[in-house]
Motif scaffolding. Structure first.
Motif, mmCIF file in Angstrom:
data_model
loop_
_atom_site.group_PDB
_atom_site.id
_atom_site.type_symbol
_atom_site.label_atom_id
_atom_site.label_comp_id
_atom_site.label_asym_id
_atom_site.label_seq_id
_atom_site.Cartn_x
_atom_site.Cartn_y
_atom_site.Cartn_z
ATOM 1 N N THR A 80 0.736 -0.751 -0.214
ATOM 2 C CA THR A 80 0.063 0.018 -0.146
ATOM 3 C C THR A 80 0.661 1.288 0.030
ATOM 4 O O THR A 80 0.915 2.188 -0.685
ATOM 5 C CB THR A 80 -0.922 -0.128 1.191
ATOM 6 O OG1 THR A 80 -1.716 -0.839 1.042
ATOM 7 C CG2 THR A 80 -2.209 1.255 1.209
ATOM 8 N N VAL A 81 1.564 0.995 1.292
ATOM 9 C CA VAL A 81 2.629 2.125 1.115
ATOM 10 C C VAL A 81 3.776 2.835 -0.337
ATOM 11 O O VAL A 81 4.036 3.351 -0.594
ATOM 12 C CB VAL A 81 3.830 2.674 2.157
ATOM 13 C CG1 VAL A 81 5.185 3.395 2.106
ATOM 14 C CG2 VAL A 81 2.922 1.961 3.400
ATOM 15 N N LEU A 82 4.001 1.471 -0.825
ATOM 16 C CA LEU A 82 4.297 2.076 -2.033
ATOM 17 C C LEU A 82 4.136 1.968 -3.296
ATOM 18 O O LEU A 82 4.544 2.815 -4.035
ATOM 19 C CB LEU A 82 5.824 0.530 -2.529
ATOM 20 C CG LEU A 82 6.992 0.142 -1.157
ATOM 21 C CD1 LEU A 82 7.660 -0.461 -1.423
ATOM 22 C CD2 LEU A 82 7.694 1.152 -0.841
ATOM 23 N N ALA A 83 3.153 1.488 -3.222
ATOM 24 C CA ALA A 83 2.382 1.663 -4.292
ATOM 25 C C ALA A 83 1.994 3.300 -3.526
ATOM 26 O O ALA A 83 1.800 3.683 -4.852
ATOM 27 C CB ALA A 83 0.906 1.013 -4.798
ATOM 28 N N GLY A 84 0.986 3.615 -2.800
ATOM 29 C CA GLY A 84 0.977 5.471 -2.789
ATOM 30 C C GLY A 84 1.844 5.984 -3.363
ATOM 31 O O GLY A 84 1.383 7.483 -3.963
ATOM 32 N N SER A 306 -1.191 9.805 3.255
ATOM 33 C CA SER A 306 0.324 10.327 3.489
ATOM 34 C C SER A 306 1.403 9.852 2.608
ATOM 35 O O SER A 306 2.197 10.501 2.442
ATOM 36 C CB SER A 306 0.348 9.809 5.187
ATOM 37 O OG SER A 306 -0.214 9.685 6.024
ATOM 38 N N ALA A 307 0.719 8.444 2.112
ATOM 39 C CA ALA A 307 2.047 8.022 1.420
ATOM 40 C C ALA A 307 1.877 8.931 -0.213
ATOM 41 O O ALA A 307 2.853 8.983 -0.744
ATOM 42 C CB ALA A 307 1.701 6.187 0.815
ATOM 43 N N SER A 388 5.751 7.860 5.972
ATOM 44 C CA SER A 388 6.393 8.578 5.596
ATOM 45 C C SER A 388 8.463 7.412 6.131
ATOM 46 O O SER A 388 8.767 8.070 6.408
ATOM 47 C CB SER A 388 7.044 9.576 6.831
ATOM 48 O OG SER A 388 5.146 9.640 6.657
ATOM 49 N N GLY A 389 8.296 6.521 6.485
ATOM 50 C CA GLY A 389 9.281 6.159 6.700
ATOM 51 C C GLY A 389 9.542 4.966 8.364
ATOM 52 O O GLY A 389 10.923 4.251 8.408
ATOM 53 N N ALA A 390 9.041 5.722 9.337
ATOM 54 C CA ALA A 390 9.131 5.493 10.771
ATOM 55 C C ALA A 390 8.574 4.075 10.500
ATOM 56 O O ALA A 390 7.300 4.140 11.187
ATOM 57 C CB ALA A 390 8.933 6.848 11.039
ATOM 58 N N GLY A 455 15.899 8.118 1.763
ATOM 59 C CA GLY A 455 15.937 6.959 1.088
ATOM 60 C C GLY A 455 14.377 6.417 0.751
ATOM 61 O O GLY A 455 13.729 5.755 0.510
ATOM 62 N N VAL A 456 13.474 7.444 1.604
ATOM 63 C CA VAL A 456 11.948 6.834 2.076
ATOM 64 C C VAL A 456 11.062 7.993 0.924
ATOM 65 O O VAL A 456 10.782 7.156 -0.681
ATOM 66 C CB VAL A 456 11.566 6.726 3.063
ATOM 67 C CG1 VAL A 456 10.432 6.736 2.931
ATOM 68 C CG2 VAL A 456 12.291 5.820 3.668
ATOM 69 N N ALA A 457 11.072 9.207 0.780
ATOM 70 C CA ALA A 457 10.630 9.605 -0.218
ATOM 71 C C ALA A 457 11.129 9.792 -1.437
ATOM 72 O O ALA A 457 11.892 9.832 -1.990
ATOM 73 C CB ALA A 457 11.171 11.501 0.431
#
Length: 468
Positions: A80-84, A306-307, A388-390, A455-457
């Motif tokens: 979900t996060v990576l697709a978002g 958020s993603a 957000s990576g956390a 490395g996340v955003a």
């Protein structure tokens, strides 16, 4: 549809994702309502056709199912996060790469669970202390449910990917189809075949296939980047994406696994009081699932928006998204909890006849339900931080609340007050989670600005996603 048109479909977040959150949260709420409706119907038919033993049989397997589901919940959270993020960055090719990786991972894990779990089913049910009068039926039910897991995992991955790209309607229609199919198949298989309670598993298999069929048809109709067809031939599973998915999803899976282990301990305490207590617990979980779905849905909606904001390089939206989610939870989840508290004696009669078992189930619902408001606030905070990576620290904090608060309290209160005391530990754990997550959220907000994680955003909208 040609590739330029497909790429245009990944248009990024709305101009103001925080203002869109109330409307967008409605669809996940409906989606979770449909998921709960499927469980409600299964519980209804088991109770009506097989009696208290039917409800107890299904309840005895629930912690095992919940534990295994933690694997796909973790995978789904990462997908979900990576697709978002890819959607927010307007990178349709990256959306497809995330999809291919998620589907392959879901299928592989599901097959491993089916093979290992079905073989271990007798040991699992005995280890849980399943009452002897329902043990043979519980083993058959567990083995049948475990064999269906590959289909459950793949369908869950598809629904998670769709939500991550902002398409919450397709999961809703898919689950509506699954619910309708299950409503027809479950009573026929439970009452009309020698399968008994295991007929629920066969019904679940047919329902998952129906959900996947509807989901894929809607993707193809809408020209969605995840639809089979143009562009997919070049989007093979990616080790880099799998690594990032694991980094995001593993903490969520560990958190869910800790919750599943807690459920196993609680069930062991409940089973000491006989199959009637197990049936009361099973019926109560059906009602509590309805109470929890707005809290879960708002957490998912906060993570998705958020993603999108992170992928579009608009992290300044995060506080508004979190604030909107917290306010909505205070209103929506509280209304559901109040309704459950008032209507529990009537709702539980769907599963149980009037008597001592029904009274026990009402007590369980009223004890646990109000803590769900606290859980909802915690879910919103965790969803935003994970996007957000956390991801790791919030999961560890949840596990700490379970291990250090819920389990010791459950054991101590059961020894002091009996069955009723077991469930007072749940609101205490939810409160501990909220305090810990709230403190960590404030710490990260002060220390890292808006959760800046190297490395996340994805950077500005239109840039390529990491691992592309």
């Amino acid at each position: 549809m040609n590739e330029p048109e497909t790429t245009t479909r990944a248009a990024g977040p709305a101009p103001d994702a925080a203002h869109a959150l109330p409307c967008a949260a409605d669809t996940p709420v409906l989606t979770h309502a449909l998921q709960s409706a499927g469980g409600l119907l299964d519980g209804f038919w088991l109770g009506r056709l097989l009696g208290v033993h039917g409800i107890a049989t299904a309840a005895s397997f629930f912690p095992v199912f919940f534990g295994l589901l933690s694997l796909i919940i973790g995978l789904g959270a990462g997908a979900t996060v990576l697709a978002g993020q890819a959607w927010g960055a307007r990178d349709a090719a990256q959306v497809r790469r995330v999809g291919a990786t998620a589907f392959m991972a879901a299928l592989g894990v599901g097959l491993a669970v089916a093979v290992a779990g079905a073989w271990c089913a007798p040991w699992l049910m005995q280890a849980l202390g399943t009452p002897p009068d329902i043990l043979p039926a519980a083993i058959r039910y567990a083995r049948a449910m475990l064999l269906v897991m590959p289909f459950v995992f793949v369908a869950w991955a598809g629904l998670s990917l769709s939500r991550g790209t902002g398409d919450a309607l397709s999961p809703m229609w898919s689950l509506l189809a699954a619910t309708l199919v299950g409503a027809v198949c479950t009573p026929l298989l439970v009452a009309g075949t020698p399968l008994g309670a295991a007929g629920v598993a066969v019904s679940a298999l047919v329902a998952q296939l129906a959900a996947l069929t509807v989901l894929i048809r809607r993707w193809r109709r809408d020209g969605h980047p995840l639809a089979p067809g143009a562009g997919w031939q070049d989007c093979r599973p990616s080790a880099a994406i799998a690594k990032r998915m694991l980094r995001i999803g593993l903490p969520a899976a560990l958190q869910m696994l800790a919750m599943a282990l807690a459920e196993i301990v609680l069930l062991g305490l409940v089973n000491r009081h006989g199959s009637s207590a197990t049936a009361a617990y099973g019926a109560a979980t059906q009602v509590l699932s309805w109470v929890q779905f707005p809290a879960m849905s708002l957490g998912i909606a906060a993570a998705i928006f958020s993603a999108h904001a992170v992928g579009a390089g608009r992290r300044e939206r995060l506080p508004a998204i979190v604030g909107t989610g917290l306010r909505l939870n205070a209103v929506v989840t509280t209304l559901f909890v109040a309704a459950a508290h008032l209507l529990a004696p009537f709702a539980l009669r769907v599963f149980l006849e009037p008597g001592h078992v029904l009274e026990q189930a009402v007590t369980i619902v009223r004890t646990v339900a109000w803590g769900v408001v606290l859980l909802g606030w915690s879910n919103v905070l965790v969803g935003a931080m994970r996007a957000s990576g956390a991801a790791l620290v919030p999961a560890l904090l949840s596990m700490a609340a379970i291990v250090a608060v819920e389990l010791p309290l459950a054991v101590a209160l059961e020894a002091r007050f009996g069955l009723a005391g077991v469930f007072w530990a749940c609101p205490a754990a939810f409160l501990a989670m909220l305090v810990l997550h709230g403190l960590y959220y404030r710490h990260k907000e002060k220390e890292d600005g808006l959760f800046r994680q190297p490395g996340v955003a994805l950077g500005a909208a239109g840039s390529r996603a990491p691992g592309a």
